[in-house]
Design an enzyme around this catalytic site. Structure first.
Site, mmCIF file in Angstrom:
data_model
loop_
_atom_site.group_PDB
_atom_site.id
_atom_site.type_symbol
_atom_site.label_atom_id
_atom_site.label_comp_id
_atom_site.label_asym_id
_atom_site.label_seq_id
_atom_site.Cartn_x
_atom_site.Cartn_y
_atom_site.Cartn_z
ATOM 1 C CG ASP A 174 16.513 46.220 2.865
ATOM 2 O OD1 ASP A 174 15.780 46.578 3.812
ATOM 3 O OD2 ASP A 174 17.104 46.943 2.100
ATOM 4 C CG HIS A 187 9.768 60.740 2.129
ATOM 5 N ND1 HIS A 187 10.590 61.759 2.049
ATOM 6 C CD2 HIS A 187 10.330 59.978 3.085
ATOM 7 C CE1 HIS A 187 11.523 61.770 2.839
ATOM 8 N NE2 HIS A 187 11.524 60.472 3.530
ATOM 9 C CG ASP A 191 5.083 56.478 1.114
ATOM 10 O OD1 ASP A 191 5.627 55.822 1.726
ATOM 11 O OD2 ASP A 191 4.234 57.173 1.690
ATOM 12 C CD GLU A 217 14.651 50.256 3.865
ATOM 13 O OE1 GLU A 217 15.578 50.556 3.899
ATOM 14 O OE2 GLU A 217 13.933 51.084 4.715
#
Length: 298
Positions: A174, A187, A191, A217
């Site tokens: 994670d 965002h 990405d 994620e």
């Protein structure tokens, strides 16, 4: 010096592909079901062996498949399917066979769930089919396998581990404070980080390991025949390589670390305890301060 994951490498320059080669269609097998789903193999030469062993021309993920399970042989202008005394038999269109002439579109079943479609394709058809199957198998952003493929492959790897009495490791990864990255940098930056972390992990794991985007994620890695020490060592390599990479987006450096949870199982029969153990180990790593690796037995 740390490796650089630079925004400039992501410029969207057009890709010009060479024109397809001319010539008549060639014989192929396309895996349309089972843990090797999506693989496409051109059949070279007069004889091709399907199986899980190193000597097989077309190597498939073990799903009850013999080392040399079946052969596809040219006989003049015909293609002949022949069973090679396999343990679980070879089936064509649902009928068990020893030898059978193949027609375009025939379905070949071997192992517990693997089905291959025999077909003739030209280069244009091949390129189209590869793109079609890739879109069904891969996460579009990170190029890792998607969750559907992960679930199917985990089932197959559990069968292999149980049948051969081998260890099976599962790692959950994670990205730490990912919401903060999105909130502070946007965002698009999020990405960019997701894709960059995936590239770092792809370059670190073995070719036979399976890396999938499990959700958001979070990533999962299936590792065949790895004991506890090996799983922890892999987790530490992944942690170190991501922490040591340089992520820069929009002229701003972004600090990125990961938390890794690992587990190892022997004689696995049910997937859920394995997934739960790796997930719990990952959350233990996050509670312990993040940017670390934790292990929990399944």
């Amino acid at each position: 010096m740390p490796k650089t994951v630079d925004e400039t490498t992501r410029e969207h320059a057009p890709t010009v592909e060479p024109p397809p080669a001319r010539g008549g269609p060639s014989p192929y097998v396309v895996v349309i079901a089972g843990p090797s789903f999506g693989e496409m193999h051109r059949l070279p030469g007069p004889r091709c062996v399907l199986g899980r062993g190193d000597s097989a021309t077309v190597r498939l993920v073990d799903d009850g498949i013999s080392r040399e399970h079946a052969a596809l042989e040219r006989d003049g202008g015909k293609m002949i399917l022949r069973d090679l005394a396999s343990t679980n038999g070879t089936f064509c269109n649902g009928i068990r066979i020893d030898r059978r002439e193949l027609a375009d579109g025939d379905k070949i079943s071997i192992g517990a769930s693997t089905i291959l479609k025999f077909t003739y394709q030209d280069q244009v058809d091949e390129n189209y089919q590869k793109r079609l199957f890739e879109s069904a198998l891969r996460d579009g952003l990170t190029s890792t396998f998607n969750r559907r493929y992960f679930v199917d492959r985990l089932t197959a790897e559990m069968r292999f581990a149980y049948r051969h009495d081998k260890a099976l490791a599962l790692l959950f990864v994670d990205i730490d404070h990912f919401k903060k990255i999105n909130d502070q940098h946007g965002h698009q930056a999020g990405d960019f980080v997701l894709a960059g972390v995936a590239r770092e992990m792809i370059a670190t794991i073995r070719s036979e390991d399976v890396l999938a985007r499990y959700g958001g994620e979070e990533f999962a890695i299936i590792c065949r025949e790895i004991e506890k020490e090996g799983a922890l060592a892999l987790g530490e390599r992944l942690r170190a390589v991501v922490a040591g990479a340089h992520f820069e987006f929009g002229g701003q450096a972004i600090a990125v670390t990961i938390s890794v949870g690992a587990t190892v199982v022997y004689k696995p029969q049910v997937a859920q305890p394995l997934i739960a153990a790796a997930d719990a180990a990952m959350y233990e790593a996050k509670r312990a301060g993040r940017n670390r690796v934790c292990f929990r037995g399944s």
